[in-house]
Design an enzyme around this catalytic site. Structure first.
Site, mmCIF file in Angstrom:
data_model
loop_
_atom_site.group_PDB
_atom_site.id
_atom_site.type_symbol
_atom_site.label_atom_id
_atom_site.label_comp_id
_atom_site.label_asym_id
_atom_site.label_seq_id
_atom_site.Cartn_x
_atom_site.Cartn_y
_atom_site.Cartn_z
ATOM 1 N N GLY A 106 5.449 7.245 2.072
ATOM 2 C CA GLY A 106 6.080 6.331 1.109
ATOM 3 C C GLY A 106 5.351 5.007 1.120
ATOM 4 O O GLY A 106 4.300 4.870 1.749
ATOM 5 N N GLU A 107 5.958 4.027 0.405
ATOM 6 C CA GLU A 107 5.257 2.748 0.317
ATOM 7 C C GLU A 107 5.209 2.050 1.679
ATOM 8 O O GLU A 107 6.052 2.275 2.528
ATOM 9 C CB GLU A 107 5.955 1.735 -0.589
ATOM 10 N N LYS A 149 7.164 0.408 6.744
ATOM 11 C CA LYS A 149 6.810 1.724 6.190
ATOM 12 C C LYS A 149 8.113 2.452 5.949
ATOM 13 O O LYS A 149 8.957 2.499 6.850
ATOM 14 C CB LYS A 149 6.004 2.539 7.206
ATOM 15 N N ASP A 181 -7.986 10.065 15.607
ATOM 16 C CA ASP A 181 -8.369 9.650 14.250
ATOM 17 C C ASP A 181 -8.814 8.190 14.272
ATOM 18 O O ASP A 181 -8.449 7.410 13.403
ATOM 19 C CB ASP A 181 -7.178 9.858 13.298
ATOM 20 N N GLY A 226 0.833 -1.194 0.000
ATOM 21 C CA GLY A 226 0.000 0.000 0.000
ATOM 22 C C GLY A 226 0.865 1.240 0.000
ATOM 23 O O GLY A 226 2.082 1.160 -0.092
ATOM 24 N N MET A 227 0.186 2.365 0.063
ATOM 25 C CA MET A 227 0.889 3.642 0.060
ATOM 26 C C MET A 227 0.546 4.367 1.350
ATOM 27 O O MET A 227 -0.627 4.527 1.664
ATOM 28 C CB MET A 227 0.342 4.455 -1.111
ATOM 29 N N GLY A 228 1.558 4.777 2.080
ATOM 30 C CA GLY A 228 1.297 5.612 3.244
ATOM 31 C C GLY A 228 1.594 7.043 2.854
ATOM 32 O O GLY A 228 1.954 7.311 1.701
#
Ligand code: ACK
Length: 948
Positions: free
Chosen positions: A602-603, A622, A715, A597-599
């Protein structure tokens, strides 16, 4: 020299009696050339041996490795003071490759070389010699090559081999740039700057540079390249995106899966093509799903008022996956209807607020001709209408005839007058009666009469309804143009309260009085009021919440011994915080396998971590993409500094960080099922209620731990919960300043400058940024709703402003389908306006534990229908009066001998008049409720006999 075939024939001086070339066998019995000299008994020795010319080949510093044996003077019998144990190494730079004579003084001394082995061990007789190896380096920059020379001044010495070499930094690829094999610099401290060139299918991101150090090591990589569109990095090269994936920009991201309704058939796609029937607008980014034009607007109604017409319509049933629907109007007047769009006829007609690009679904058309037949066509369009070529298909039309002639100069006066009349008009009177027909378990149809005094043309009706037990804490609104509506999605056996009001040009009238109707059970028309006993028990418990201090900050400081979370931003040096709370991991123990996935930074990859002495584990990695600012580095690492302080089975575990080499990485445990929201959407309807409650319990437990540590998450949402292969849910996504910046759900509100995920956030946090554990509890209620509805979006497609308004007005999310009453009640408690009234995570956890221990309580229709729940089977008159809010008649009824519910069945209106219970609505409630109560008790007894 070992590689030189035949004799070396170096120049020796004197040519006789000094250095002599001798062939011997080496340890592997291979013949080698050596030079020997051993004039230890004669004084004043000065024997020179010069190599052939050695080309420099671009080298600037050369290394000379000499292997030799040397006799210890003490081991030689009869030697005098003339014996030496060293020799001298010289060099001379020259462009001449065949100099026949070089003066001694032209040579520059490199060093005096001594043996460092104990040479007394040398036993020449047995050919056992101790071999010395000495290396010296020398800068050679002025000529094309050089000569070396060995000066003996009276030692017993054999040169076994001489090797001359230089060093290079070997060809390498860093950051997608190739760096060639590079000769090191002239000095031991010099760095050679080398520019890299981008590998195939990549583009320069920032000039790629590295430095070649004197030892042949590459140092300080700077800049680099990104894989071109359609390509992604794999093992230091750029590989084409495979079919079904694409990459639109040159970046360090991987290829992305084609967005919904699109595909790529060939490798290396930079954009995915839309499936047939789906489109992309020019301004749509390649990451956006392909969409469709909207269907036609619905329910177009027109109200003619002399020479103006009010047109109103409902939005299209299908918006095509977009939110940019707009409307435009065409008008055809009969007089010129032969030509399709007859502009001359309508050229002086006014459209308010406009004729095209409308975002609202209401238009007033004025200045029409009197007694003329008009047809209005309303088109719905969106960003892909043009691309799809379907401009006119999505439209709806209505025809009207205007009804009053007038001179043009009068129009303004007439319109003004009607405006004044309009403004002075009063709103419609309330609807006086509502009927329910077609009642089923989940729906009923309502109809009503027009208000007695409509005071104008009725434009629409609004129906407000809620479960009676919920009062108005959670209600739904429906709008209709007709005098009837089908209300669906209701809970069975539930009493609902309905109000209807009408709207005219003067606005909304008052709501009607409440009308109550119950959905049925499918077996009997039974009321469920016996459940009230159980809910009442719960409500009493709930009132305890207000006594609990919600602000954990205040609470914790009074509670010594509890570990408190430390804000990493209180450290002046962020690296100190990270090393205090997180373990540094050696990058060589991480094996990255794939991008998951993408944070924000970065990936996110998955991979394996093998720490010495421990078994290999799966991890998520991460990384912080290159080119980050100091602030980004701090924010990125803050997540690890926070996570590293927690240790709980429902909080994502930090394995460690990589900060000593690039890219920076945060390593956490791997959660096979990814984020909770996506996971639930993928498995819609596939879990038992107990499994769902189990997930909620885990989240509550993690949140209780965080709140005990005085950490406020801010969140909390299903997208920030991760699920492992055992369905264990863990709270993730920690961080401070970045928290709300990184979340795609976070939006700016009008009042605060920071982004906030509106749908998940408590009103006080939205309004004045009061983030506390109690605001986390509110978010937890939303997560409960997300979980029970299998990842539905809270408040569906309402916009953020409408959500804020609805919450302000007391609206709360209704129970999702099949949601147990107790769970919805718990959600509602989390959404108490007063934060002190909300439960604590500890109370939530207790409640969920109880529900899990008594699964019968989780029946969607409420606890009373299931076995194992202790209901109050029979109420006293007093309790029953309390439950319907008419406790005030307790003494009156008791005095008149009404001491059991059965006896109350005899109550009539006359009897109540006699007793002084004269309010008609109270009389009605008493009569209706007592009948339903007795009925439901009978029903309850039946259920007790036949297990459900
Ligand atoms: O929904 P997902 O698959 O779960 O996509 C997101 C993505 O990375 C970007 O955050 C996934 N992810 C993040 N942390 C982890 C983890 N510890 N284990 C597994 N997946 C993770 C997340």
């Amino acid at each position: 020299t070992r590689t030189v075939p035949g004799e070396l024939k170096w120049a020796a001086s004197p040519s006789e009696g000094g250095w002599e070339e001798v062939s011997i066998m080496d340890e592997k019995n291979i013949p080698i050339r050596t030079y020997q000299v051993c004039n230890v008994l004669e004084p004043n020795q000065n024997n020179w041996l010069r190599t052939d010319w050695i080309p420099r080949s671009g080298a600037q510093r050369v290394y000379v490795e000499v292997k030799f044996t040397l006799r210890d003077c003490n081991s030689l019998p009869g030697v005098t003071g003339t014996c030496k144990e060293t020799f001298n190494l010289y060099y001379h730079e020259s462009n001449e490759d065949r100099e026949s004579y070089i003066k001694e003084s032209s040579f520059i001394k490199v060093d005096t070389v001594a043996a460092d082995e104990s040479f007394t061990q040398v036993d020449v007789g047995d050919r056992i010699m101790k071999l010395n190896t000495e290396v010296r380096d020398v800068k050679v920059t002025t000529r094309k090559g050089f000569y070396l020379a060995f000066q003996d001044v009276g030692a017993c010495i054999a040169l076994v081999s001489v090797r001359v070499f230089y060093k290079t930094c070997p060809l390498t690829i860093r950051n997608l740039a190739t760096f060639p094999d590079t000769i090191t610099g002239a000095d031991t401290s010099s760095l050679v700057e080398v520019r890299g060139s981008c590998v195939n299918q990549s583009e320069e991101r920032e000039e790629p540079k590295m430095y070649c150090g004197a030892d042949g090591e590459w140092l300080v990589p700077i800049g680099g390249c990104f894989c071109s569109p359609g390509y992604e990095e794999k093992g230091g090269a750029c590989k084409a995106c495979s079919a079904g994936f694409y990459k639109a920009k040159s970046s360090d991201a991987g290829c992305f899966k084609c967005p919904p309704h699109s595909h790529s058939v060939r490798d290396g796609a930079t954009v995915c093509d839309c499936h047939s029937g789906f489109f992309r607008a020019d301004s749509d980014p390649p990451s956006m799903a392909c969409t469709q034009p909207p269907s036609a607007p619905q329910q177009l109604i027109s109200v003619v008022n002399e020479t103006s017409v009010v047109l109103e319509w409902a939005p299209p049933r299908r918006l095509g996956g977009r939110s940019d629907t707009s409307y435009s109007l065409d008008m055809v007047a009969r007089r010129c209807s032969q030509t399709k769009l007859c502009l001359p006829c309508g050229s002086d007609v006014l459209f308010s607020p406009g004729q095209t690009g409308l975002k609202t679904s209401r238009v007033v058309v004025s200045e029409l001709r009197a007694h003329t037949h008009y047809t209005f066509i309303v088109h719905a369009r969106n960003g892909v209408s043009q691309a799809s070529g379907a401009g006119a298909a999505q439209s709806v039309s209505v025809s009207v005839t205007t009804n009053q002639a007038g001179e043009k100069c009068f129009y303004t006066i007439v319109i003004l007058l009607s405006l004044i009349v309009c403004l002075s008009l009063s709103a419609p009177s309330p609807v006086s009666s509502i009927l329910a027909i077609d009642v089923t378990r989940h729906s009923l149809s309502l109809s009503w009469q027009q208000p007695d005094r409509p005071n104008g043309v009725i434009l629409e009706y609004e129906v407000k309804f809620y479960e009676k037990d919920q009062k108005e804490r959670s209600y739904r609104i429906m709008r209709t143009f007709s005098r009837s509506v089908d209300v669906t999605g209701l809970n069975p056996l539930t009493v609902y309260v309905f109000h209807v009001r009408a709207r005219t040009a003067a606005g909304y009238g008052e709501f009607s009085a409440p009308f109550e109707f119950s959905t049925n059970s499918g077996i009997h028309a039974v009321k469920f009021s016996s459940c009230r006993a159980c809910i009442k028990v719960y409500v009493q418990k709930r009132s305890k919440y207000s006594k609990t201090k919600q602000d954990s900050e205040e609470e914790k400081h009074l509670n010594p011994g509890v570990k408190i979370y430390v804000d990493p931003f209180t450290y002046e040096d962020p690296d100190q915080a990270i090393h205090e709370f997180a373990k540094e991991i050696d990058v060589s123990s991480i094996h990255i396998e794939k991008v998951i996935g993408m944070g924000e930074f970065g990936e996110v990859c998955s991979g394996r971590l093998r720490v010495q002495g421990k078994r290999e584990i799966y991890v998520a990695i991460k990384s912080l993409k290159a080119g980050y600012s100091d602030k980004q580095r701090r924010d990125f690492l803050s997540e690890a500094s926070i996570m590293g302080q927690f240790d709980h089975p429902n909080i994502i575990r930090l394995e460690g960080v990589v900060t000593r080499c690039k890219p920076l990485m945060i390593i956490t445990e791997y959660m096979e099922n990814g984020s909770l929201d996506a996971f639930l959407r993928k498995h819609d309807g596939q879990f038992t209620v107990i499994q769902l409650v189990g997930m909620l319990r885990g989240i509550a437990s993690g949140m209780k731990y965080l709140s005990d540590m005085s950490y406020v998450h801010r969140d909390l949402a299903a997208r920030n919960i991760l699920v492992n292969s055992n369905l264990v849910c863990k709270v993730s996504d920690f961080g401070l300043s970045r928290v709300l910046e990184d979340d795609p759900e976070a939006a700016y509100t009008t009042r605060v400058r920071r982004k906030i995920p509106i749908r998940w956030t408590a009103p006080e946090a939205i309004t004045y940024r009061k983030f506390t554990t109690a605001s986390d509890v509110w978010s937890y209620g939303i997560v409960m709703w997300e979980v029970v509805s299998y990842g539905e979006r809270p408040y569906w497609d309402m916009n953020n402003q409408d959500v804020i308004k609805a919450i302000e007005e007391g609206y709360r999310l209704p129970a999702p389908m099949d949601c147990p009453v107790v769970l919805h009640q718990l959600m509602l408690d989390c959404w108490e306006r007063e934060r002190a009234e909300r439960p604590t995570f500890s109370q939530i956890l207790n409640m969920l534990d109880k529900l899990i221990r008594n699964p019968g309580t989780l029946h969607p229709q409420g606890p009373c229908w299931s076995r194992g729940w202790v209901c109050v089977p029979e109420w006293s008159v007093c309790e029953w009066l309390q439950s319907i809010g008419l406790e005030r008649y307790r003494d009156t009824l008791a005095a008149a001998g009404y001491t059991s519910l059965d006896s109350l069945l005899a109550l009539t209106h006359q009897e109540m008049d006699r007793l002084g219970i004269i309010t008609p609505s109270h009389q009605n409630i008493l009569i209706a409720s007592v009948q339903q109560e007795v009925l439901s008790q009978m029903q309850h007894m039946q259920h007790s006999m036949v297990p459900v």
